[in-house]
Design a protein around this motif. Structure first.
Motif, PDB file in Angstrom:
ATOM      1  N   ALA A   1       0.917  -1.249   0.117  1.00 42.12           N
ATOM      2  CA  ALA A   1       0.033  -0.116  -0.065  1.00 42.12           C
ATOM      3  C   ALA A   1       0.831   1.311  -0.089  1.00 42.12           C
ATOM      4  CB  ALA A   1      -0.931  -0.016   1.350  1.00 42.12           C
ATOM      5  N   ARG A   2       1.787   1.109   0.950  1.00 44.50           N
ATOM      6  CA  ARG A   2       2.638   2.515   0.867  1.00 44.50           C
ATOM      7  C   ARG A   2       3.465   2.543  -0.502  1.00 44.50           C
ATOM      8  NH1 ARG A   2       2.851   4.755   5.402  1.00 44.50           N
ATOM      9  NH2 ARG A   2       2.340   3.797   7.342  1.00 44.50           N
ATOM     10  N   GLU A   3       3.823   1.566  -1.209  1.00 43.04           N
ATOM     11  CA  GLU A   3       4.385   1.856  -2.410  1.00 43.04           C
ATOM     12  C   GLU A   3       3.355   2.266  -3.578  1.00 43.04           C
ATOM     13  OE1 GLU A   3       7.158  -0.577  -5.841  1.00 43.04           O
ATOM     14  OE2 GLU A   3       7.019  -1.504  -3.905  1.00 43.04           O
ATOM     15  N   ILE A   4       2.273   1.963  -3.557  1.00 40.63           N
ATOM     16  CA  ILE A   4       1.314   2.542  -4.234  1.00 40.63           C
ATOM     17  C   ILE A   4       1.078   3.972  -3.972  1.00 40.63           C
ATOM     18  CG2 ILE A   4      -1.278   2.451  -4.713  1.00 40.63           C
ATOM     19  CD1 ILE A   4      -1.242  -0.630  -4.380  1.00 40.63           C
ATOM     20  N   ILE A   5       0.939   4.143  -2.946  1.00 38.55           N
ATOM     21  CA  ILE A   5       0.802   5.853  -2.317  1.00 38.55           C
ATOM     22  C   ILE A   5       1.915   6.560  -2.970  1.00 38.55           C
ATOM     23  CG2 ILE A   5       0.851   7.247  -0.484  1.00 38.55           C
ATOM     24  CD1 ILE A   5      -0.677   5.133   1.064  1.00 38.55           C
ATOM     25  N   GLY A   6       3.219   6.103  -2.722  1.00 39.74           N
ATOM     26  CA  GLY A   6       4.418   6.875  -3.139  1.00 39.74           C
ATOM     27  C   GLY A   6       4.226   6.901  -4.624  1.00 39.74           C
ATOM     28  N   HIS A   7       4.015   5.813  -5.500  1.00 33.99           N
ATOM     29  CA  HIS A   7       3.977   5.893  -6.876  1.00 33.99           C
ATOM     30  C   HIS A   7       3.102   6.793  -7.404  1.00 33.99           C
ATOM     31  CE1 HIS A   7       4.885   4.096 -10.969  1.00 33.99           C
ATOM     32  NE2 HIS A   7       3.599   4.157 -10.955  1.00 33.99           N
ATOM     33  N   PHE A   8       1.816   6.769  -6.851  1.00 36.61           N
ATOM     34  CA  PHE A   8       0.950   7.903  -7.575  1.00 36.61           C
ATOM     35  C   PHE A   8       0.719   9.116  -6.665  1.00 36.61           C
ATOM     36  CE2 PHE A   8      -0.642   3.581  -8.905  1.00 36.61           C
ATOM     37  CZ  PHE A   8      -0.663   3.772 -10.458  1.00 36.61           C
TER      38      PHE A   8
END
Length: 181
Positions: free
Chosen positions: A166-173
């Motif tokens: 989830a944190r990677e998704i948040i950072g990516h977008f």
């Protein structure tokens, strides 16, 4: 509105990651099974009219959310290619019509890991696929690739905790500005 489109094969971790996302950012969850469960009240799974109702409910729900200013919706789907491409394109069309943005994320894990997950009690409770035999049949029958978009984020959920995904998704977008305190 932003539509975070989590997709992948059954038991890839879509709903688990979606729930982790909702702990970190203010968003609404529109799980794949919300429309399926509604359709099951009127039709047997897969009966004539079943999938038509599922698709109609999904489009109407996303259209209403965008129209009424819901900032971020997280949705899940077992995207099977090429069968589900028209539905994905309709999601894109709804977002375009409202000036929104569709953010595709493909989640995957090995067949062995999916078979281990498929019997989890939360899947039974949600009336999802729960047997390794059914899972293997689905995986042998359908292709579950990433949507054909160059901006699709591809993440392996096999060994990574849902919160890290989830944190990677948040950072990516760039969803971090909306993070919950």
């Amino acid at each position: 509105m932003k539509l975070l489109f989590l997709h992948g094969a059954p038991a890839a971790g879509k709903l688990t990651v979606a729930k982790a996302l909702l702990q970190l950012v203010p968003a609404r969850l529109f799980d794949n099974h919300a429309a399926i469960d509604l359709a099951r009240t009127l039709f047997d799974f897969g009966a004539p009219g079943f999938w038509e109702l599922v698709h109609t409910v999904r489009y109407a729900a996303l259209d209403a959310a965008a129209e009424h200013g819901v900032a971020l919706v997280v949705t899940t789907l077992c995207y099977a290619d090429p069968h589900d491409l028209p539905q994905f394109e309709k999601f894109e069309e709804v977002m375009r019509r409202h000036g929104g943005e569709l953010l595709p994320v493909f989640l995957y894990c090995s067949r062995e890991e999916a078979a281990r997950r498929v019997g989890n009690p939360d899947r039974v409770e949600r009336r999802k696929m729960t047997s390794a035999a059914s899972l293997n049949k689905e995986l042998d029958t359908y292709a579950f690739p990433a949507v054909p978009r160059p901006d699709c984020l591809v993440l392996d959920t096999e060994m990574r905790p849902a919160e890290a995904t989830a944190r990677e998704i948040i950072g990516h977008f760039g969803l971090g500005a909306a993070e919950k305190p």
